[in-house]
Design an enzyme around this catalytic site. Structure first.
Site, short mmCIF file in Angstrom:
data_model
loop_
_atom_site.label_atom_id
_atom_site.label_comp_id
_atom_site.label_asym_id
_atom_site.label_seq_id
_atom_site.Cartn_x
_atom_site.Cartn_y
_atom_site.Cartn_z
N ARG A 412 44.14 37.89 30.62
CA ARG A 412 44.88 37.62 31.86
C ARG A 412 45.54 36.24 31.87
O ARG A 412 44.90 35.23 31.60
CB ARG A 412 43.95 37.75 33.07
N HIS A 442 37.06 41.40 23.63
CA HIS A 442 36.61 40.12 24.13
C HIS A 442 35.60 39.47 23.18
O HIS A 442 35.18 38.34 23.39
CB HIS A 442 35.97 40.33 25.52
N TYR A 475 34.75 23.43 27.78
CA TYR A 475 33.82 24.51 28.08
C TYR A 475 32.57 24.36 27.23
O TYR A 475 32.64 23.97 26.07
CB TYR A 475 34.43 25.88 27.76
N ARG A 571 26.91 30.73 36.45
CA ARG A 571 27.93 29.76 36.84
C ARG A 571 28.66 30.16 38.12
O ARG A 571 28.82 29.38 39.03
CB ARG A 571 28.97 29.59 35.73
#
Length: 696
Positions: A412, A442, A475, A571
């Protein structure tokens, strides 16, 4: 604790046992916003958190709210496990979002901007323009802005224009007649998308300080000059947010071509939110609502610029930023002449951003140049055409290696970028595959095949995060580099599955969505339940970005009731209700929101005295487990397993500064050190430990 005792036979969720997903996600965005008012963060980092909140909220409306509104438009009945009707959820979202936006602008106007001015940083809006600015603004307007602006009058010959998603626009009220003698009362002025939203004022006007004027202020200052012979009596910023989700049929002939067609329509999807400045008259706001077919609940009146995400500027003031951190290279790789030699002897674990991402890139660089390397296969979800990894893969293909790239075109908001990546690699001679229609790829995998002593040997990297060097600095993610024969064979089979049309890959050690991962997770939870029922110590620790899958939540409730201690480090979205008597009193849920975005996915099961630990690419969501290709890999090396348990799990359970805890009423509470207790920040601890080990 909230008192609930559901019937767990053929368990069915309701709002008592399942927190609404959209509300939970919105609560996460509020936790990000809370960082913007945390005085313990440096000032410019607080501004950055404010900007991140704006971007997060934009995507929330573009995707999540847009999906709910689409279901209402289609008279679709909600199928969410909480059972709350969509119209109720939309109303709740509106109330929460309005409160959050009001808080956001209070933080900006009464906290951040005044403090920034103390350091010579100013954002000049229309009301802040001084006499000394006007000559420069006039010159800039007529030379840079006026030639590219297109004012649009609203009359029978000029209907309300189609406006691009999230674009800055002005609605202008006018008096007088135009060149044709027409009485025009309203006009639309789209801000040119080709111009910067922030313009730095020259030093002679600022005394060398960092002063930026908003493009909106420049246009407002000279709005009447766009309508010669007429007078602008009002000028009001507005911005419309549209549905930006993409829908692709499963029978498309060419996924890339279909995506290009869909991307062009994303800019003009159904409107889902209207933002206007606070001074916009009610009649003008309601007129805009009518044009965009929106109810009043979707109107957001803001006390400042309508797009705070555009307040990004490069300020070189180190004391207002986080102290720079230099990621380290694991000791085993620091002086190694060749990464293949190291991996032949031991597995390497990388914990980003505390450990450098360089070993992953170096693995590919060595493979691209090594004459003994025959093939490189890799999945790419978010990398970008300027990525060093993409350039290295292209170089490897030009060097005659068999390069295969599985590129997920539907990542996306990275769709267009990924199409460009695919073209770059194809032109270099790589084999590019777009994965499986209907299932996003993914998984994070690299497979290198190398000839050694007349045999072929495989080297694998598996990760929890994307192959994106920029993300690896922001990250937290794990990466495992290994030559374990079974894992390498499993990865080989999954690549074959993605590029061919064969049967499901039967793996030895990896769990694999959409086929085995969900069932295996349920089995692992069930094992802990059985241990607890036998009186053995049982524990589960899960760290993921989101937990929404109903059956896994039900299994965790059963585990709690059996006496299993369950710690969840989530998270963002958590649909499970912890600390509910009779249901989940043995479950704790916490969220860490800090300097780095928590992104690791780690699953720990105590398994009596033989702990099982897995890392993976999948969150515990239905989309990851049933609609995506994901991998989950075991950490079998005892030293590495201990490292992950201590650094990646227990460490985060000790955080009492950046942690938030969820209760059974779906309320999040920020933790603080108890009286006499030392403050502990998990991410800071990991940075400090890397520095200590490097010095040692």
């Amino acid at each position: 604790m909230t008192q609930i005792m559901p019937n767990l036979e053929d368990f069915q969720h309701s709002s008592d046992t399942y927190i609404n997903r959209e509300i939970s996600l919105l609560e996460f965005h509020k936790r990000v916003l809370a960082q913007a008012k945390d005085a313990n963060h440096p000032l410019l980092e607080r501004l950055n958190f404010l900007i991140i909140f704006s971007r997060n909220l934009d995507e929330f409306f573009e995707i999540r709210v847009a999906g709910l509104i689409k279901q209402l438009d289609m008279n679709s009945i909600t199928t969410s496990p909480d059972g709350i009707p969509n119209e109720v959820i939309i109303q709740q979202i509106s109330e929460i979002a309005h409160q959050a936006l009001e808080e956001q602008y209070k933080i900006l106007n009464y906290d951040l901007l005044p403090q920034l001015q103390g350091f010579g940083i100013r954002y000049i809006q229309f009301a802040d323009i001084l006499e000394k600015h006007k000559a420069w603004i006039k010159d800039y307007f007529f030379k840079q802005v006026q030639p590219v602006v297109t004012p649009i009058s609203l009359d029978p010959a000029h209907p309300f224009p189609r406006l691009v998603n999230k674009s800055l626009n002005f609605i202008v009220t006018l008096e007088g007649k135009d060149a044709f003698g027409r009485q025009i009362e309203l006009a639309i002025v789209p801000a040119p998308r080709s111009l910067p939203r922030l313009v730095k004022l020259p030093n002679e006007l600022t005394g060398g300080e960092e002063h930026y004027i908003l493009l909106s202020a420049i246009i407002q200052q000279h709005i009447s000059d766009l309508f010669p012979g007429m007078v602008a009596t009002g000028c009001y910023q507005f911005r419309v947010t549209r549905n930006a989700d993409l829908t692709l049929a499963e029978d498309v002939d060419d996924l890339a071509v279909a995506l290009k067609d869909e991307l062009s329509s994303r800019r003009f999807g159904r409107a889902v939110r209207l933002e206007v400045t606070k001074n916009c008259p009610n009649d003008i706001s309601h007129y805009l609502l009518e044009q965009f077919d929106l109810d009043p609940m979707h109107l957001y009146q803001v006390d400042g610029p309508v797009n705070l995400a555009r307040l990004v500027a490069n300020f070189d003031i180190p004391e207002l930023r986080f102290k720079p951190y230099q990621a380290v290279i694991p000791k085993a790789l620091r002086n190694a002449p060749q990464i293949f030699e190291v991996l032949s002897k031991r597995d390497i674990l990388l914990h980003h951003p505390f450990d450098s991402f360089a070993p992953v890139i170096n693995l590919l660089k060595e493979a691209a140049k090594d004459p003994n390397v025959l093939a490189i296969k890799q999945t790419l979800y978010r990398s970008g055409p300027d990525s060093e990894i993409v350039q290295v893969l292209a170089e490897a293909a030009r060097n005659g290696k068999e390069v295969t790239a599985i590129i997920e075109l539907r990542a996306r908001f990275d769709e267009e970028s990924n199409i460009t990546v695919a073209n770059i690699l194809q032109e270099a001679g790589a084999v590019v595959v777009y994965g499986i229609v209907g299932y996003k790829t993914h998984a994070k995998m690299i497979l290198v095949v190398r000839r050694e002593a007349d045999k072929l040997k495989r080297y694998v990297h598996l990760g929890t995060g994307n192959y994106h060097a920029g993300n690896a600095k922001m990250y937290t993610d794990y990466g495992l580099m290994t030559t374990d024969a079974d894992i390498c064979e499993d990865v080989h089979k999954i690549f074959q599955e993605l590029t061919g049309m064969g049967r499901m890959a039967k793996s030895q050690k990896l769990f694999h969505a959409p086929f085995t991962l969900h069932a295996q997770l349920l089995n692992l939870i069930e094992q802990e339940i059985q241990h607890a029922q036998k009186g053995l110590v049982a524990r589960i620790i899960i760290k993921v970005n989101a937990l929404t899958e109903p059956k896994l939540i039900s299994a965790l409730y059963r585990a709690s009731q059996a006496g299993v201690k369950v710690d969840l480090i989530i998270r963002s979205i958590c649909c499970l209700r912890p600390q509910v008597t009779g249901l989940s009193e043995n479950i704790t849920v916490r969220s860490i929101v800090g300097r780095f975005l928590e992104h690791t996915r780690v699953y720990y099961f105590q398994n009596n005295d033989d702990a099982k630990l897995y890392c993976g690419s999948a969150d515990w969501m239905g989309r990851n487990l049933f609609s995506r290709v994901e991998t989950c890999f075991p950490i079998e090396d005892k030293k590495l397993r201990k490292q992950i348990v201590e650094d990646g799990l227990l460490n985060y359970l000790k955080d009492n500064v950046r942690a938030w805890e969820l209760d059974g009423n779906a309320q999040w509470t920020a933790l603080k050190p108890n009286t006499g207790e030392a403050a502990f920040i998990a991410q800071q601890y990991l940075m400090d430990q890397r520095v200590i080990k490097t010095i040692a």
